[in-house]
Design an enzyme around this catalytic site. Sequence first.
Site, PDB file in Angstrom:
ATOM      1  CG  HIS A  56      -1.743  -1.177   1.410  1.00 24.30           C
ATOM      2  ND1 HIS A  56      -2.569  -1.637   0.419  1.00 24.30           N
ATOM      3  CD2 HIS A  56      -1.882  -2.039   2.459  1.00 24.30           C
ATOM      4  CE1 HIS A  56      -3.199  -2.734   0.859  1.00 24.30           C
ATOM      5  NE2 HIS A  56      -2.785  -3.000   2.076  1.00 24.30           N
ATOM      6  CG  HIS A 215      -5.991  -5.907   0.840  1.00 20.68           C
ATOM      7  ND1 HIS A 215      -6.995  -5.249   1.516  1.00 20.68           N
ATOM      8  CD2 HIS A 215      -4.876  -5.755   1.568  1.00 20.68           C
ATOM      9  CE1 HIS A 215      -6.484  -4.743   2.630  1.00 20.68           C
ATOM     10  NE2 HIS A 215      -5.213  -5.033   2.680  1.00 20.68           N
TER      11      HIS A 215
END
Lengths: 329, 218
Positions: A56, A215
């Site tokens: 991320h 995700h």
Amino acid sequence: MKKFVNDGVNVVPEALRGFGRAHRGLVVVHEKPAYVTRASPKSAKVALVSGGGSGHEPLHSGFVGYGMLDAACPGQIFTSPTPDQISAAAEAVDGGSGVLFIVKNYAGDVMNFEMAAESFAGKSASILVQDDVAVESASGRSSRRGVAGTLVVEKIVGAAAEAGEDLAVCAALGERTARACASMGAALTSCTIPAAGKPTFEIGEGEMELGVGIHGEAGRRRVPLAPADIIAAELTAAVLDDLQPRKDEPLLLLVNGFGGTPLLELYLMYETVSRRLEADGLVIARSLVGNYVTSLEMAGCSVTLARLDDELLRLWDAPVHTAALHWGR
Amino acid sequence: MIATQEAFVAQAPDPLLARLLDAAIEAIGTNADLLGDLDRAIGDGDHGLNMLRGFAAVAGQRDDLAVLPLAAALDAMGKLLVMNVGGASGPLYGSLLIAMGKAAARDGASVATILEEGVAAVKRRGKSDRGEKTMLDVLVPVQLAWAQSCREGLAPRDALERLRRAAKEGLDSTRPLMATKGRASFLRERSIGHLDPGAFSSFLLVDATCRAFLEVEP
């Protein structure tokens, strides 16, 4: 899969070492267990510790520094960090005023931070970020994911901690800020975890996933790809519907890229979202556009709105100096 | 009263722990890709890699673990999984084994009690129960099947076969369920029709350890 990789399983440690070398003087990277602290980790203020799966970037390590986090615990890609990492980070940065854990609402993150808090000897509190409006169920807000709103929470609480607020005040402010944020995203492509070697989900050339998580996990529904204006309208409507901002209220608009969408397109999305908000008579007081809470190389973006008041505005504007965000100092 | 199968487990020969560890390590090692595929379908695709990393750590300590008393071995293996798996599975499998180790450390603790306390710890850590499309859909029926076998005084071989069936049926029961916990819950209705990857890894571990027991059972 074409990626800059030596060995799939070493991607996270190698990247962390690079991060530490690139930002020496600002951060220190610890290995075994892995965590990132400021160059001078201990201070008298409340320490902010966050963390989550890698993939991320710049979240969370890129937000370690003055005015934001004291430590970040990177897990494996899309996998929450383990309790030993989190408690070691907490011990490294706790200067006696306590540790505030900022946790994104995923089962794994919640459980690992919980186990770390149980074993951490110092004073601590936890706040949960759950700004993703795509995920609603009978159980309501409690099932929502934490996504780009995490940046807003970390910035605002970081400023308060820097100003010397105590643990209880920081925790309450964090909860308030988290509730003031709403986000929703759309993915145009999937992403590939290097060690897995294949895309996390299949998506057709003419499709997009609305309400996607960070995700590559699914969201509200799979729909045909549409012009940017239509996508922006859908994301904005979902966020507004949840947040219900007043017309005179200052808003922060964050258009966040997922890693595979160029800034050119993110600014195009900012243009259409902001025009829509202003047409509704809403006030965009602050803006941020860029790849901040990403999902590897996934193409797509999310729209985050945060309702700010005078206090939150002041804390947003306060100086920050991290690898990924820096202003006013 | 200790039922026959309880006595069998309690009197198991020393190398049994090594066999159980090898069986668990092999079960995860050979099925990691499958776990990853199941997780890509309704999660984020990391379950296979995470379990593989955890059990590689267990494999690295295998010889040390195998000579420990059962309670200490369970505790040490639980901690290894917590520190190496990550995600939700790390705390869940870790809590299971650590609680089982804690129960096993008490004098005269039956296998039924050890299983019961382990499964209760998973429920607490995950704030979940059977029926939410998780590993508990395997672990709860397995624990109940063992308790029932004890009550009925089933022969060890039959009790172990019943555990294997309970694990398989528990796994299959996750297919029609809609996930309400974990990352699969974000898919809501779209999670229906898929096996739960956590239930699959639990099935693999229960099945492999039962088979290892069966190999030494005369």
